[in-house]
Motif scaffolding. Sequence first.
Motif, PDB file in Angstrom:
ATOM      1  N   GLY A   1       3.543   5.949   2.324  1.00 22.06           N
ATOM      2  CA  GLY A   1       4.204   6.115   1.032  1.00 22.06           C
ATOM      3  C   GLY A   1       4.230   7.556   0.567  1.00 22.06           C
ATOM      4  N   ILE A   2       3.126   8.254   0.763  1.00 21.19           N
ATOM      5  CA  ILE A   2       3.054   9.663   0.361  1.00 21.19           C
ATOM      6  C   ILE A   2       3.998  10.506   1.217  1.00 21.19           C
ATOM      7  N   SER A   3       3.990  10.249   2.509  1.00 26.31           N
ATOM      8  CA  SER A   3       4.813  11.041   3.424  1.00 26.31           C
ATOM      9  C   SER A   3       6.295  10.897   3.115  1.00 26.31           C
ATOM     10  N   LEU A   4       6.674   9.751   2.530  1.00 30.63           N
ATOM     11  CA  LEU A   4       8.076   9.500   2.197  1.00 30.63           C
ATOM     12  C   LEU A   4       8.399   9.788   0.732  1.00 30.63           C
ATOM     13  N   SER A   5       7.467  10.388   0.012  1.00 33.13           N
ATOM     14  CA  SER A   5       7.636  10.574  -1.435  1.00 33.13           C
ATOM     15  C   SER A   5       8.350  11.857  -1.814  1.00 33.13           C
ATOM     16  N   LYS A   6       8.816  12.600  -0.841  1.00 33.02           N
ATOM     17  CA  LYS A   6       9.583  13.822  -1.080  1.00 33.02           C
ATOM     18  C   LYS A   6       8.786  14.888  -1.838  1.00 33.02           C
ATOM     19  N   THR A   7       7.466  14.874  -1.671  1.00 28.56           N
ATOM     20  CA  THR A   7       6.651  15.911  -2.302  1.00 28.56           C
ATOM     21  C   THR A   7       6.691  17.207  -1.499  1.00 28.56           C
TER      22      THR A   7
ATOM     23  N   THR B   1      -5.277  -4.054  -5.280  1.00 26.55           N
ATOM     24  CA  THR B   1      -5.731  -2.665  -5.126  1.00 26.55           C
ATOM     25  C   THR B   1      -5.152  -1.798  -6.228  1.00 26.55           C
ATOM     26  N   ALA B   2      -3.850  -1.949  -6.472  1.00 27.29           N
ATOM     27  CA  ALA B   2      -3.191  -1.172  -7.525  1.00 27.29           C
ATOM     28  C   ALA B   2      -3.731  -1.543  -8.899  1.00 27.29           C
ATOM     29  N   TYR B   3      -4.028  -2.808  -9.096  1.00 26.59           N
ATOM     30  CA  TYR B   3      -4.550  -3.268 -10.388  1.00 26.59           C
ATOM     31  C   TYR B   3      -5.907  -2.653 -10.690  1.00 26.59           C
ATOM     32  N   MET B   4      -6.787  -2.649  -9.713  1.00 26.18           N
ATOM     33  CA  MET B   4      -8.133  -2.130  -9.938  1.00 26.18           C
ATOM     34  C   MET B   4      -8.137  -0.628 -10.192  1.00 26.18           C
ATOM     35  N   ASP B   5      -7.151   0.090  -9.628  1.00 22.84           N
ATOM     36  CA  ASP B   5      -7.109   1.543  -9.798  1.00 22.84           C
ATOM     37  C   ASP B   5      -6.044   1.993 -10.802  1.00 22.84           C
TER      38      ASP B   5
ATOM     39  N   HIS C   1       0.831  -1.212   0.000  1.00 25.49           N
ATOM     40  CA  HIS C   1       0.000   0.000   0.000  1.00 25.49           C
ATOM     41  C   HIS C   1       0.863   1.259   0.000  1.00 25.49           C
ATOM     42  N   ALA C   2       2.005   1.200   0.691  1.00 22.66           N
ATOM     43  CA  ALA C   2       2.906   2.355   0.713  1.00 22.66           C
ATOM     44  C   ALA C   2       3.471   2.618  -0.673  1.00 22.66           C
ATOM     45  N   ALA C   3       3.858   1.550  -1.384  1.00 24.08           N
ATOM     46  CA  ALA C   3       4.354   1.708  -2.758  1.00 24.08           C
ATOM     47  C   ALA C   3       3.270   2.294  -3.660  1.00 24.08           C
ATOM     48  N   ASP C   4       2.043   1.861  -3.447  1.00 18.39           N
ATOM     49  CA  ASP C   4       0.896   2.374  -4.198  1.00 18.39           C
ATOM     50  C   ASP C   4       0.691   3.858  -3.911  1.00 18.39           C
TER      51      ASP C   4
ATOM     52  N   THR D   1       3.338  10.734  -6.671  1.00 17.52           N
ATOM     53  CA  THR D   1       4.430  11.217  -7.509  1.00 17.52           C
ATOM     54  C   THR D   1       4.226  10.995  -8.994  1.00 17.52           C
ATOM     55  N   GLY D   2       3.389  10.023  -9.358  1.00 21.40           N
ATOM     56  CA  GLY D   2       3.267   9.647 -10.758  1.00 21.40           C
ATOM     57  C   GLY D   2       4.370   8.700 -11.205  1.00 21.40           C
ATOM     58  N   LYS D   3       5.303   8.366 -10.293  1.00 21.97           N
ATOM     59  CA  LYS D   3       6.378   7.430 -10.590  1.00 21.97           C
ATOM     60  C   LYS D   3       5.947   6.004 -10.231  1.00 21.97           C
ATOM     61  N   VAL D   4       6.805   5.042 -10.571  1.00 24.39           N
ATOM     62  CA  VAL D   4       6.517   3.657 -10.223  1.00 24.39           C
ATOM     63  C   VAL D   4       6.889   3.420  -8.762  1.00 24.39           C
ATOM     64  N   GLY D   5       5.959   2.877  -7.988  1.00 25.01           N
ATOM     65  CA  GLY D   5       6.244   2.497  -6.605  1.00 25.01           C
ATOM     66  C   GLY D   5       6.832   1.101  -6.557  1.00 25.01           C
ATOM     67  N   VAL D   6       7.697   0.850  -5.588  1.00 23.33           N
ATOM     68  CA  VAL D   6       8.385  -0.445  -5.505  1.00 23.33           C
ATOM     69  C   VAL D   6       8.220  -1.032  -4.108  1.00 23.33           C
TER      70      VAL D   6
END
Length: 580
Positions: free
Chosen positions: A437-443, A88-92, A56-59, A65-70
């Motif tokens: 994941g968002i909090s660590l995405s450097k946004t 979850t990622a597949y459906m969205d 979920h964090a990668a998602d 970010t619009g980047k690929v999460g890993v």
Amino acid sequence: MLINGSQIVIECLIEQGVDTVFGYPGGCILNIYDELYKNSNRITHILTAHEQGASHAADGYARATGKVGVCMATSGPGATNLVTGIATAYMDSIPVVAITCNVGKALLGRDSFQEIDITGVTLPITKHNFLVKDISELADTIRQAFLIAKSGRPGPVLIDILKDVTALNNMYEFEPSKNPDKLALEAINKTSFKRAVTVPTPNEDDIKKAAELINSAERPIIYAGGGVKISGAEQELLAFAEKINAPVSESLMARDCFPSSHSLCTWMVGMHGTYASNMGITESDLVIAIGARFSDRVYGDASKFAQKAKIVHIDIDPAEINKNIETNASVVGDVKEVLSKLIPLVQKNEHKEWINQINEWKKVYPDCYDKNPKDSINPKFICEHIHQVAGDDCFITTEVGQHQMWTAQFYPFGKKRRFVTSGGLGTMGYGTGAAIGISLSKTGSRVVHIAGDGSFRMNCNELATIGHYNLPIVIVVENNNALGNVRMWQRLFYGKRFSQTTLDIGPDWVKLADAYGIQGYRATNAKEFAEVFDKAFKSGKAAIIDARVDRDEMVLPMVPGGKPIYSMIMKLSAEVMVND
């Protein structure tokens, strides 16, 4: 350079610009984790409390970010714990690459310890998946996986690597590439799954036909979907809507694609959509679906959906055209590109009578949200106050349930890519990992996570991650001591037989916060909530607010399952304002 398989994995991630991965180690993936340790100055690894939290964090990272999460996990249960996050990622349509490691080749297929056929398990819920049995295939596979994940209609890709391939003494010649996508495309074009990276070129005649229908319409309405956000077409949508002066209704996934404060915005459509959106679709003579897949939560009774209207459908995936709703015209292609070509062909219009009617429908509102309870907190007030303090730049994540729908209904999103929620799969427990994941995405933006007590208990173990990494996430638990959405259905359709939906078994969220070294607050009315939220948000630290909401608070409007979207329940008495 001659390096081993684990080193190749790291070098390929660096090629792709990956700076953060989320995961949990285990026996079969230890070789890769050893290389992560050695390369901690190049890639940050975030240890979550559970593999599902990592997925979920990668998602969430990808959505922000619009980047690929890993994300990464070991074999067997480690890999299967990723499944819900991958689905979850597949459906969205979220670009995620999940890397797992399996048992060695000699043990494969023998029901070995912690062995699972994870490529077989995830085949229906990935855009593509790979099993790497030979080190010579490793770099090409990783490069292909990233290209597939982010190309066309994005989606998750899983790479399962045998432990032998990652062994420290298994060496292979690796040459770094400054253009890994080019190498990946060359390899993919030689395979049968090249369609996975194909971006359809919009047909000019299809665009012209769509423009003709739009120009002849008197009551057009736009139905915007998550594809607008994925394409980055928010500005094109705004320009298009303003030129033809058409109201814009939104799917759940598109709630942050069009400014909520704009006069043309009618907010969400469908089961819990606004009266203006649902009646706008019903009475329109043209529905322009943009990057939307016509979910059953939007159309209700398909046979009675937009009966007076023609349908124009714009989507990057040809499989979505005519899948759920028959169209009169369609354009297959990237939404941003299609709108850029369509805008010059449509006529500037005003549609005064139609817009006046839409504005009248906007005044029709459920009567249950005007109250200001003394011993609980109004969900509408919670959303409005959070926005007042946090502003447009703040990310809002949710779990799934009543709180999610209230957020979609009431939060006035003003900036793109700020609403992160599980739409297609409806995954309870999603939002906590996504917030990480968002909090660590450097946004550089803060995150407020709006949860329900039912959903939050599913992944509240990730408080360990939030506390350990000092993530300034404010979690608002809309606590009604119930599985509120299911309870609401039991109240309306099951004679108030509240079977297993009363959550009076704890925990105490304030005490739980303290156990993880996080500040906890409790609020029982609007005044208290405003005070503690302001304090929590301005502290710049992690916090949990136990916000008490009435157990029988409803999510209205509501369209009963399978009913036409004009059959909206608008009152607490369950009186149906419009009959089918």
